[in-house]
Structures are given as structure tokens and as C-alpha cells.
Design a protein around this motif. Structure first.
Motif, mmCIF file in Angstrom:
data_model
loop_
_atom_site.group_PDB
_atom_site.id
_atom_site.type_symbol
_atom_site.label_atom_id
_atom_site.label_comp_id
_atom_site.label_asym_id
_atom_site.label_seq_id
_atom_site.Cartn_x
_atom_site.Cartn_y
_atom_site.Cartn_z
ATOM 1 N N UNK A 1 0.810 -1.217 0.000
ATOM 2 C CA UNK A 1 0.000 0.000 0.000
ATOM 3 C C UNK A 1 0.843 1.266 0.000
ATOM 4 N N UNK A 2 2.029 1.192 0.579
ATOM 5 C CA UNK A 2 2.880 2.373 0.661
ATOM 6 C C UNK A 2 3.465 2.749 -0.698
ATOM 7 N N UNK A 3 3.976 1.760 -1.437
ATOM 8 C CA UNK A 3 4.621 2.037 -2.719
ATOM 9 C C UNK A 3 3.773 1.670 -3.938
ATOM 10 N N UNK A 4 2.879 0.719 -3.782
ATOM 11 C CA UNK A 4 2.134 0.236 -4.945
ATOM 12 C C UNK A 4 0.699 0.749 -5.004
ATOM 13 N N UNK A 5 0.174 1.221 -3.884
ATOM 14 C CA UNK A 5 -1.218 1.657 -3.867
ATOM 15 C C UNK A 5 -2.180 0.519 -4.148
ATOM 16 N N UNK A 6 -1.934 -0.645 -3.534
ATOM 17 C CA UNK A 6 -2.692 -1.848 -3.860
ATOM 18 C C UNK A 6 -4.188 -1.694 -3.595
ATOM 19 N N UNK A 7 -4.551 -0.966 -2.531
ATOM 20 C CA UNK A 7 -5.962 -0.847 -2.192
ATOM 21 C C UNK A 7 -6.732 0.035 -3.167
ATOM 22 N N UNK A 8 -6.019 0.900 -3.887
ATOM 23 C CA UNK A 8 -6.691 1.853 -4.778
ATOM 24 C C UNK A 8 -6.544 1.514 -6.244
ATOM 25 N N UNK A 9 -5.728 0.521 -6.572
ATOM 26 C CA UNK A 9 -5.343 0.320 -7.970
ATOM 27 C C UNK A 9 -6.519 -0.036 -8.866
ATOM 28 N N UNK A 10 -7.432 -0.873 -8.400
ATOM 29 C CA UNK A 10 -8.546 -1.277 -9.265
ATOM 30 C C UNK A 10 -9.435 -0.093 -9.609
ATOM 31 N N UNK A 11 -9.666 0.776 -8.648
ATOM 32 C CA UNK A 11 -10.474 1.971 -8.918
ATOM 33 C C UNK A 11 -9.749 2.912 -9.860
ATOM 34 N N UNK A 12 -8.452 3.111 -9.644
ATOM 35 C CA UNK A 12 -7.687 4.040 -10.467
ATOM 36 C C UNK A 12 -7.543 3.542 -11.902
ATOM 37 N N UNK A 13 -7.512 2.236 -12.085
ATOM 38 C CA UNK A 13 -7.362 1.696 -13.436
ATOM 39 C C UNK A 13 -8.618 1.889 -14.287
ATOM 40 N N UNK A 14 -9.721 2.244 -13.644
ATOM 41 C CA UNK A 14 -10.931 2.538 -14.417
ATOM 42 C C UNK A 14 -10.889 3.943 -15.006
ATOM 43 N N UNK A 15 -9.871 4.720 -14.596
ATOM 44 C CA UNK A 15 -9.701 6.083 -15.101
ATOM 45 C C UNK A 15 -8.669 6.095 -16.233
ATOM 46 N N UNK A 16 -8.672 7.137 -17.047
ATOM 47 C CA UNK A 16 -7.696 7.214 -18.156
ATOM 48 C C UNK A 16 -6.298 7.553 -17.647
ATOM 49 N N UNK A 17 -5.720 6.626 -16.876
ATOM 50 C CA UNK A 17 -4.396 6.810 -16.302
ATOM 51 C C UNK A 17 -3.516 5.622 -16.647
ATOM 52 N N UNK A 18 -2.258 5.907 -16.868
ATOM 53 C CA UNK A 18 -1.297 4.831 -17.080
ATOM 54 C C UNK A 18 -0.748 4.366 -15.734
ATOM 55 N N UNK A 19 -0.355 3.106 -15.671
ATOM 56 C CA UNK A 19 0.183 2.568 -14.423
ATOM 57 C C UNK A 19 1.419 3.321 -13.964
ATOM 58 N N UNK A 20 2.228 3.758 -14.916
ATOM 59 C CA UNK A 20 3.442 4.491 -14.547
ATOM 60 C C UNK A 20 3.103 5.815 -13.866
ATOM 61 N N UNK A 21 2.035 6.474 -14.335
ATOM 62 C CA UNK A 21 1.614 7.721 -13.700
ATOM 63 C C UNK A 21 1.114 7.466 -12.272
#
Length: 506
Positions: free
Chosen positions: A67-87
Motif C-alpha cells: 500500500x505504501x509504494x504500490x497503492x494496492x488498495x486503490x489500484x482497481x479503482x484508479x485503473x478505471x480512469x484514463x491513467x497509465x500505471x506508470x503515472x
């Protein structure tokens, strides 16, 4: 957004928790820094300060790496947005660095103040602060990079890496405190106090080399460049393997377990029900902890290594000198206050047992990785007093885990000491630990298995270590008073046990 998520929780009390943790860190690091300043010379103080920060920050990072470096808890929600994983990762990486700076600052501030008392040169004070911060970031980057490599290649051994660092930190704390009990350095000028660089082992530690950065501008420049390099290396390494790390960390501990049978747990469960009757809620909580440990590998890895730490400390004593390490003995002439008619075990062993016992109890609050939002289950039950849940969980931890550990530790010590002496130390230690757990439960408001393994809960582990050290010192001073004769010892053990029993029944 990541910054807001880092400083809040479901109860909207994240800022209050953070403030409380920072205050506690300032206090606890002040105690450590005071200890270092009284025992070690100036250069050794710098080395010990860097080392304590290394362990403190690394345990926070590894405990909540995903959660500190990867944002594991938020990743599924964020991937529904027009964002790249690197961003996403870049934002999370910067947020993590800012989050860690708060804890590094809280750890460094007391050290800087005590360093000023040792060396009032403002240039060296500022240089020490910069060195402290840079080394902390560099150490975190190197160890996190190593942890990523272990996760990618040996994911089943990732939790062992954390347990190793916890154990090394315990050894570090008890080394520094045992030096305090054996040395009269505080009575000498700073320059004549204990110099750990006289030990060849310490000369090869990175913090020993970089401690010179406080006094040598060229070495400080090397530290600065090293810090920037390893931070960039860590960023690139994780960025290129971001999805893979997310996949692996989310699967660690996720495999279901068919359950492991622990006959000892079953026998203790029956004895508890028969001889220590409590409410139905207390008995159910007792069985809940037993069943969770049987079925959760994640939880077993949090509990079982703690049971071996006191055993390892005693085994180290066998090889380094039983009469000096396993039993209390000052190197100089003993002051009258420390004179006792009965022999005492080493305060390091006593504090180790208290420390591991406290962390074992606090671990009952942490949820399994596969569970979430369990508080509503307890709230829906027709139980008015939540202390019943806490007492049941604490009883299992004490009778099924702590008592067998204490018995085994003192059986080992009997090989080097008189059975009579060891037995008196055993009954006093067991009664004192039971008393500490019982009294602490009066102020405990957290129901078992309701707290997530979050950044705040990870950070409090360090506070548990410091608080346990203080408790250990208090119990040791009580032991000095009561170990004047056998009547006092037996009376203290009976009083501790009786009070604990009635506290647990009310």
C-alpha cells in the motif's frame, strides 16, 4: 489524492492517529537518544542514531509495502480512469517519500537535540540532521529494493524477511540497553565513553562509514549521491515491474488453509473452560483466536516467530557467557541498591519476554489479509461489554503461547543455574507478565481481529517496543526489591496472580 489517503482512515481519525504516533515517536526516540548519549562517545552516538532510524523506518516500509509504494488498495479503482500505471506509481512513490519524511523527522529531531548537547557546533548539528535524513532514505531504498527482489523470486519467504529485521531490531535495542546496565560511561567525559568502533564488526557497517559524513564534506557528498542513486534505482526497478509486484503481493497469504491441528491448543482450550470459567463471549473469543491461528498462515507468521525470540536470546547467552549474560551482574562493583539475596536473571531476558508478550497480544487486533470490515459482526452480537472479547483473546495468548514459551526459556536456563533460583525467577516473571496483560486489558478498546494491517498500525509496532522496554525496567526494579528473600518473591507472585484473576473476572 494519495496524500489524503495516507493521512485518513475509515473513522476519519487519521490525522489524530498520526499526531499521536508522532508525539509518541518523539518521546520514545528521546528515551533512546538519552540512553545513547549517556553511554557512547560522539561518533558512536551518531552510529547508534543512524542504526535506530534504519530499523524504525524499514519496519514501517516492509509491513505495508504494497500500500505504501504500490497503492494496492486503490489500484482497481484508479485503473478505471484514463491513467497509465506508470503515472499512478510515480504519484504513489512521491507520496510514500513524503509520508516517510514525517517519521524520519520525528525520529531525527530528538537525536539532533541530544547531539547538540554533545557537540554545540551548529554546523555539525545541521550536518548530522542532513546525514540522518539522507541515510534513512538510502537505507530504506536499499532494503526495499532487496525486499522487491525477494518478493519477485521467493514470495513465500517475503514475511521471513520482515521477521528477520524485527529480530535484529530487538537485538539492537537490547544490546544498547545492556551496555547501559554494564557501563558507567555516563560518569566520564564524552570523549572517554564507550566507542563501538573498537569492535571490528562495527567498522564494516554502512552507518559506521557514513557517520563520518557529519564531519567530512566529501563523505557527505558521497552519501548524497548514493542516496539519490539508490532512490532512482528503486524507482526504476519497481516501475518496470509494477504489475508483477502488484500481482505477487496481492497473492501472498491469499491461499486458503485447510487448517492445522494443534493438540496443545485443544487441551488448553478444555482446561480454560473447566478451570477459568468466563462469560460465553469470553470463551467464544478464546476459541476465535485458536481457530484463526489454525486456519491462517498470515497470522501464524505474525505470532510464531515471536515465540522463538526469547529462546534465541537465551541460546546466545549460552555461547557468549552464561554467568554474565543469563544472570544479572554488573561489570563494576555493584551499588547497594542492586544487591539482592537471591540471584536475578538478566534484565535483557526479562524485557525480551515482556516485549514478545505485549506484541503477541497486540497482534490479536490485526485482521487476516483475506478479511475486512469485521467490527460490525461484533457490534451485532448481544454483548454489552466488549472487554469480554479482549479478555478471551488475551487468555488464549497467555495460556496457550506465552506460558509454554516462558516455561521452555526457564528450562533452558536451568542448565546453567540452580533450579531453586531459576524457579523463583520463573514464577515471578510469569506472574508479572500475566499482571501486565490483565491491567493493559482495562485500557484496551480494540476488539480482536478488527484492525487492518495499515501504515498506522505498522508504525505503532515500534511504540510497542519502547513501551515494553519501559515496562521491563519497572518490573526489573520491582524484582530487585522483592528478591531480598523467598517470602517476598512468593508474596509478589501471589499478589500479581490474584489481582490479575479478579481483574479478568470483573
Amino acid at each position: 489524492m494519495f496524500q489524503k489517503l495516507d493521512y485518513r482512515d475509515k473513522d476519519s481519525s487519521g490525522f489524530k492517529k498520526l499526531t499521536g504516533i508522532i508525539i509518541a515517536y518523539l518521546f520514545s526516540n528521546s528515551m533512546l537518544s538519552l540512553n545513547f548519549s549517556l553511554i557512547f562517545n560522539e561518533r558512536s552516538f551518531v552510529i547508534m542514531a543512524l542504526t535506530s532510524n534504519l530499523f524504525l523506518i524499514i519496519m514501517i516500509v516492509i509491513n505495508d509495502f504494497d500500500n505504501l509504494f504500490l497503492g494496492a488498495k486503490s489500484i482497481e479503482t484508479l485503473r478505471s480512469l484514463p491513467l497509465r500505471d506508470r503515472e499512478i506509481f510515480s504519484a504513489k512513490f512521491i507520496s510514500a517519500a513524503a509520508f516517510l519524511l514525517i517519521f524520519i523527522g520525528a525520529a531525527s529531531l530528538p537525536q539532533v537535540i541530544f547531539f547538540y548537547f554533545i557537540n554545540s557546533n551548529i554546523f555539525y548539528v545541521l550536518s548530522f540532521l542532513a546525514t540522518d535524513i539522507l541515510f534513512s532514505y538510502a537505507a530504506v531504498s536499499v532494503v526495499t529494493l532487496l525486499y522487491c527482489i525477494i518478493v519477485l523470486n521467493f514470495k513465500k519467504r517475503a514475511t521471513v524477511f520482515l521477521n528477520l529485521f524485527q529480530f535484529l531490531f530487538f537485538i539492537f535495542v537490547f544490546y544498547s540497553t545492556s551496555m547501559g546496565s554494564r557501563s558507567s560511561s555516563a560518569e566520564r567525559p564524552v570523549s572517554d565513553r564507550l566507542n563501538i568502533l573498537e569492535n571490528g564488526f562495527f567498522k564494516y557497517l554502512p552507518q559506521s562509514y557514513f557517520s563520518g559524513s557529519v564531519y567530512e564534506p566529501m563523505r557527505f557528498l558521497i552519501l548524497l549521491l548514493s542516496c539519490l542513486f539508490v532512490i532512482f534505482l528503486l524507482y526504476r526497478f519497481i516501475s518496470m515491474r509494477y504489475n508483477k509486484l502488484l500481482e505477487i503481493t496481492s497473492s501472498i497469504g491469499k491461499k486458503s488453509s485447510s487448517g492445522i491441528k494443534f493438540p496443545l491448543f485443544e487441551k488448553i482450550n478444555r482446561l480454560f473452560i473447566k478451570f477459568l470459567p468466563g462469560s460465553n463471549a469470553e470463551l467464544a473469543s478464546f476459541g476465535l483466536v485458536r481457530d484463526h491461528l489454525k486456519n491462517s498462515r498470515f497470522l501464524r507468521l505474525k505470532y510464531l516467530p515471536l515465540l522463538f525470540i526469547p529462546v534465541v536470546v537465551v541460546l546466545i547467552g549460552f555461547f557468549t557467557g552464561p554467568s554474565q549474560f543469563l544472570f544479572f551482574k554488573l561489570s563494576n562493583e555493584d551499588p547497594g541498591f542492586f544487591n539482592t539475596s537471591l540471584k536475578l536473571i538478566s534484565p535483557s531476558i526479562l524485557m525480551t519476554i515482556i516485549l514478545c508478550s505485549r506484541i503477541l497480544v497486540s497482534n490479536t487486533k490485526i485482521l487476516d489479509e483475506n478479511s475486512s470490515d469485521t467490527r460490525w459482526i461484533f457490534d451485532s452480537l448481544p454483548v454489552k461489554n466488549i472487554s469480554s472479547y479482549i479478555r478471551g483473546a488475551n487468555s488464549f495468548i497467555f495460556f496457550a503461547m506465552i506460558m509454554p514459551m516462558i516455561i521452555f526459556v526457564f528450562l533452558l536456563i536451568t542448565f546453567t543455574g540452580e533450579f531453586y533460583t531459576v524457579f523463583l525467577n520463573f514464577i515471578f516473571t510469569a506472574a508479572a507478565v500475566y499482571f501486565i496483560i490483565s491491567v493493559a486489558s482495562l485500557f484496551d478498546k480494540n476488539i480482536p481481529f478488527t484492525l487492518e494491517n495499515s501504515k498506522f498500525n505498522s508504525a505503532t509496532k515500534f511504540l510497542e517496543v519502547i513501551f515494553s522496554m519501559i515496562l521491563g525496567i519497572v518490573v526489573f526494579f520491582i524484582q530487585i526489591f522483592v528478591f531480598q528473600n523467598i517470602i517476598f518473591v512468593l508474596s509478589a507472585a501471589i499478589v500479581f496472580t490474584a489481582v490479575s484473576y479478579f481483574l479478568n473476572r470483573n
